[in-house]
Write a protein that holds these residues in place. Structure first.
Motif, short mmCIF file in Angstrom:
data_model
loop_
_atom_site.label_atom_id
_atom_site.label_comp_id
_atom_site.label_asym_id
_atom_site.label_seq_id
_atom_site.Cartn_x
_atom_site.Cartn_y
_atom_site.Cartn_z
N HIS A 89 39.45 30.68 30.90
CA HIS A 89 38.25 31.15 30.20
C HIS A 89 36.98 30.68 30.92
N GLU A 90 37.04 29.49 31.50
CA GLU A 90 35.90 29.00 32.26
C GLU A 90 35.64 29.90 33.47
N SER A 91 36.71 30.30 34.15
CA SER A 91 36.59 31.20 35.29
C SER A 91 36.04 32.56 34.86
N MET A 92 36.57 33.08 33.76
CA MET A 92 36.11 34.38 33.25
C MET A 92 34.63 34.34 32.88
N ASN A 93 34.20 33.24 32.26
CA ASN A 93 32.79 33.12 31.87
C ASN A 93 31.88 33.03 33.10
N THR A 94 32.37 32.37 34.15
CA THR A 94 31.59 32.31 35.39
C THR A 94 31.41 33.70 35.97
N LEU A 95 32.49 34.49 35.99
CA LEU A 95 32.41 35.86 36.51
C LEU A 95 31.56 36.73 35.60
N LYS A 96 31.65 36.49 34.29
CA LYS A 96 30.84 37.27 33.34
C LYS A 96 29.36 37.07 33.60
N SER A 97 28.98 35.84 33.96
CA SER A 97 27.57 35.57 34.26
C SER A 97 27.09 36.30 35.50
N LYS A 98 28.06 36.76 36.32
CA LYS A 98 27.73 37.53 37.52
C LYS A 98 27.87 39.03 37.31
N GLY A 99 28.14 39.41 36.05
CA GLY A 99 28.27 40.82 35.72
C GLY A 99 29.64 41.40 35.96
N MET A 100 30.67 40.55 36.08
CA MET A 100 32.03 41.02 36.30
C MET A 100 32.86 40.77 35.05
N PHE A 101 33.45 41.85 34.55
CA PHE A 101 34.19 41.78 33.28
C PHE A 101 35.62 42.28 33.47
N GLY A 102 36.47 41.92 32.54
CA GLY A 102 37.83 42.44 32.49
C GLY A 102 38.16 42.93 31.11
N ARG A 103 38.98 43.96 31.04
CA ARG A 103 39.41 44.46 29.73
C ARG A 103 40.28 43.42 29.04
N LYS A 104 40.38 43.52 27.70
CA LYS A 104 41.16 42.54 26.95
C LYS A 104 42.60 42.47 27.44
N ALA A 105 43.19 43.64 27.70
CA ALA A 105 44.57 43.66 28.18
C ALA A 105 44.69 42.92 29.51
N ASP A 106 43.70 43.06 30.38
CA ASP A 106 43.71 42.38 31.67
C ASP A 106 43.49 40.88 31.49
N ARG A 107 42.64 40.51 30.54
CA ARG A 107 42.39 39.09 30.28
C ARG A 107 43.67 38.42 29.77
N ASP A 108 44.35 39.08 28.86
CA ASP A 108 45.60 38.53 28.31
C ASP A 108 46.68 38.44 29.39
N PHE A 109 46.74 39.47 30.23
CA PHE A 109 47.79 39.53 31.26
C PHE A 109 47.60 38.43 32.30
N VAL A 110 46.37 38.26 32.79
CA VAL A 110 46.15 37.25 33.83
C VAL A 110 46.36 35.85 33.27
N LEU A 111 46.03 35.64 31.99
CA LEU A 111 46.25 34.32 31.38
C LEU A 111 47.74 33.99 31.33
N GLU A 112 48.57 34.96 30.95
CA GLU A 112 50.01 34.72 30.89
C GLU A 112 50.58 34.45 32.28
N LEU A 113 50.09 35.19 33.28
CA LEU A 113 50.57 34.97 34.65
C LEU A 113 50.24 33.56 35.12
N LEU A 114 49.04 33.10 34.80
CA LEU A 114 48.62 31.77 35.24
C LEU A 114 49.40 30.67 34.53
#
Length: 298
Positions: A89-114
């Motif tokens: 979530h920290e990484s996602m928030n950093t990217l969000k501050s740069k205008g880069m977003f991911g869909r919810k399905a992608d957010r859930d998927f990458v979290l499970e992979l990690l």
């Protein structure tokens, strides 16, 4: 003092951002990299950045440089699923501050992979890391006599399984291509281009292995075998390095010509990977698209 301009300017090229990108699709490279068009949903870049940033944070937690999800420093202890979620979530928030977003399905998927990556590779992997996010830069002087250029890149991890030995690790947020696939060959060439640079940085070590880690293989539809290993001690490696370097030099010359003329050629139809086309805003009217795309409402 009189102005005396240099006789020759050396241009810079990133292996992934320029050479691999142009080889993937010259038209897309021209639109986004050269002319500066912005992608509406750069999901491929977002996904890869989340993976790279989160694994780096997990390694730094194990090393003791940063705190875990509870706010406590816990060096030498395997990060928990809560820690993985916290750093993701920290990484996602950093990217969000740069205008880069991911869909919810992608957010859930990458979290499970990690989470799977963290439990699968564990402390054995983190403890082997001697350096991460290694920035490389060197001057390439093509044997053909073409103008030299600066090649740069980033290696995700330099690992040492035994003293005096170095492995090059690079995470790939994608499915592992089958053997002989052009995409896999291009990624192998990336490693071959990095070998001599790494060896020059660590002259007293032996660079024995390059590992391409395809994290999507950890998912429910993956093979469960994310590692593609390259034996850098094989007798054929010297030839592979030369071939990979020559191919990179040729692509640099193509990029130079395209920039000079302002014209980036359309790839031959069917030569561009379908997933590359799926993420491209030009796919509906591109003659190079691997399939036909129909316009539809969101």
């Amino acid at each position: 003092m009189p102005y005396s301009p240099p006789n020759m300017l050396i241009d810079r090229y990133s292996f992934t951002g320029d050479i691999l990108s142009y080889g993937r699709c010259s038209k897309q490279y021209g639109k986004f990299k050269h002319y500066g068009f912005s992608k509406a949903l750069p999901i491929q870049a977002w996904f890869g950045d989340v993976v790279h940033m989160t694994i780096e944070l997990l390694f730094r937690q194990v090393k003791g440089d940063i705190k875990d999800s509870t706010g406590i420093a816990s060096p030498g202890i395997l990060p928990s699923d809560d820690d993985v979620e916290f750093h993701t979530h920290e990484s996602m928030n950093t990217l969000k501050s740069k205008g880069m977003f991911g869909r919810k399905a992608d957010r859930d998927f990458v979290l499970e992979l990690l989470k799977i990556f963290n439990s699968k590779e564990g402390l054995v992997f983190y403890n082997r890391i001697i350096k991460s996010e290694v920035r490389l830069e060197t001057i390439i002087s093509p044997s053909t006599g073409k103008r030299p250029y600066i090649m740069n890149g980033i290696i995700d991890v330099l690992a040492s399984p035994t003293p005096g030995v170095i492995e090059i690790w690079d995470y790939k947020a994608m499915v592992k291509p089958p053997p002989g696939d052009q995409k896999l060959t291009s990624l192998e060439n990336q490693m071959y281009n990095y070998v001599e640079i790494v060896q020059s940085l660590f002259p007293s070590h032996s660079v024995t292995t390059a590992v391409l880690y395809f994290i999507n293989e950890l998912g429910p539809k993956g093979s469960g075998n994310p590692i593609h290993s390259i034996d850098l001690t094989a007798t054929s490696v010297a030839t592979c390095i030369t071939t990979a370097r020559d191919e990179a030099n040729d692509i640099v010359e193509e990029i130079r010509k395209a920039k000079l003329t302002g014209t980036f050629p359309d790839p031959v139809k069917g030569t561009v990977d379908v997933k590359t086309c799926d993420a491209c805003e030009w796919r509906w009217h591109c003659p190079s698209a691997s399939k036909k795309y129909m316009l539809h409402a969101p």
